[in-house]
Design a protein around this motif. Structure first.
Motif, PDB file in Angstrom:
ATOM      1  N   GLY A  80      25.512 -20.070  27.553  1.00  0.00           N
ATOM      2  CA  GLY A  80      25.190 -19.357  26.320  1.00  0.00           C
ATOM      3  C   GLY A  80      26.332 -18.497  25.836  1.00  0.00           C
ATOM      4  O   GLY A  80      27.175 -18.066  26.615  1.00  0.00           O
ATOM      5  N   SER A  81      26.344 -18.270  24.544  1.00  0.00           N
ATOM      6  CA  SER A  81      27.345 -17.400  23.919  1.00  0.00           C
ATOM      7  C   SER A  81      26.653 -16.486  22.913  1.00  0.00           C
ATOM      8  O   SER A  81      25.777 -16.929  22.173  1.00  0.00           O
ATOM      9  CB  SER A  81      28.406 -18.216  23.179  1.00  0.00           C
ATOM     10  OG  SER A  81      29.080 -19.076  24.050  1.00  0.00           O
ATOM     11  N   ASN A  82      27.071 -15.240  22.897  1.00  0.00           N
ATOM     12  CA  ASN A  82      26.569 -14.293  21.897  1.00  0.00           C
ATOM     13  C   ASN A  82      27.529 -14.333  20.716  1.00  0.00           C
ATOM     14  O   ASN A  82      28.638 -13.825  20.784  1.00  0.00           O
ATOM     15  CB  ASN A  82      26.500 -12.890  22.492  1.00  0.00           C
ATOM     16  CG  ASN A  82      25.918 -11.891  21.524  1.00  0.00           C
ATOM     17  OD1 ASN A  82      25.878 -12.128  20.326  1.00  0.00           O
ATOM     18  ND2 ASN A  82      25.471 -10.765  22.032  1.00  0.00           N
ATOM     19  N   LEU A  83      27.082 -14.960  19.654  1.00  0.00           N
ATOM     20  CA  LEU A  83      27.911 -15.089  18.456  1.00  0.00           C
ATOM     21  C   LEU A  83      27.354 -14.259  17.306  1.00  0.00           C
ATOM     22  O   LEU A  83      27.477 -14.609  16.131  1.00  0.00           O
ATOM     23  CB  LEU A  83      28.007 -16.569  18.068  1.00  0.00           C
ATOM     24  CG  LEU A  83      28.618 -17.468  19.145  1.00  0.00           C
ATOM     25  CD1 LEU A  83      28.513 -18.931  18.749  1.00  0.00           C
ATOM     26  CD2 LEU A  83      30.052 -17.082  19.427  1.00  0.00           C
ATOM     27  N   ALA A  84      26.773 -13.117  17.645  1.00  0.00           N
ATOM     28  CA  ALA A  84      26.186 -12.236  16.635  1.00  0.00           C
ATOM     29  C   ALA A  84      27.239 -11.691  15.677  1.00  0.00           C
ATOM     30  O   ALA A  84      26.934 -11.405  14.516  1.00  0.00           O
ATOM     31  CB  ALA A  84      25.445 -11.088  17.309  1.00  0.00           C
ATOM     32  N   ASP A  85      28.473 -11.557  16.147  1.00  0.00           N
ATOM     33  CA  ASP A  85      29.539 -11.038  15.288  1.00  0.00           C
ATOM     34  C   ASP A  85      30.175 -12.110  14.417  1.00  0.00           C
ATOM     35  O   ASP A  85      30.975 -11.803  13.548  1.00  0.00           O
ATOM     36  CB  ASP A  85      30.617 -10.371  16.143  1.00  0.00           C
ATOM     37  CG  ASP A  85      30.101  -9.116  16.830  1.00  0.00           C
ATOM     38  OD1 ASP A  85      29.137  -8.511  16.317  1.00  0.00           O
ATOM     39  OD2 ASP A  85      30.650  -8.755  17.891  1.00  0.00           O
ATOM     40  N   ASP A  86      29.849 -13.372  14.644  1.00  0.00           N
ATOM     41  CA  ASP A  86      30.380 -14.474  13.836  1.00  0.00           C
ATOM     42  C   ASP A  86      29.481 -14.630  12.607  1.00  0.00           C
ATOM     43  O   ASP A  86      28.312 -14.984  12.731  1.00  0.00           O
ATOM     44  CB  ASP A  86      30.378 -15.759  14.669  1.00  0.00           C
ATOM     45  CG  ASP A  86      31.017 -16.926  13.944  1.00  0.00           C
ATOM     46  OD1 ASP A  86      30.979 -16.966  12.696  1.00  0.00           O
ATOM     47  OD2 ASP A  86      31.542 -17.811  14.641  1.00  0.00           O
TER      48      ASP A  86
END
Length: 66
Positions: A29-35
């Motif tokens: 998993g990756s947290n891409l909330a800032d993308d």
């Protein structure tokens, strides 16, 4: 995973099911909330049940007499 902004978490193995209907999944998993294009979490799963069964079979052959 929510606290790991921009970093990859995993792989993590998860066993699901019971008895003969048991599967092993590998998760990354990756947290891409800032993308701005994604703004969320990206999760990838793949079924590694066959690989795990073969690993177990090899382990038994390597450490047990026939």
């Amino acid at each position: 995973m929510a606290a790991t902004r921009g970093r990859v978490v995993g792989p993590i193995e998860v066993a699901v099911g019971s008895g003969e209907r048991r599967s092993t999944l590998e998760s990354v998993g990756s947290n891409l909330a800032d993308d701005p294009a994604i703004a969320g979490l990206a999760l990838n799963f793949r079924d590694v049940s066959e690989r795990k069964a073969l690993e177990e079979q090899l382990r038994k052959l390597a450490f047990h007499d026939r």
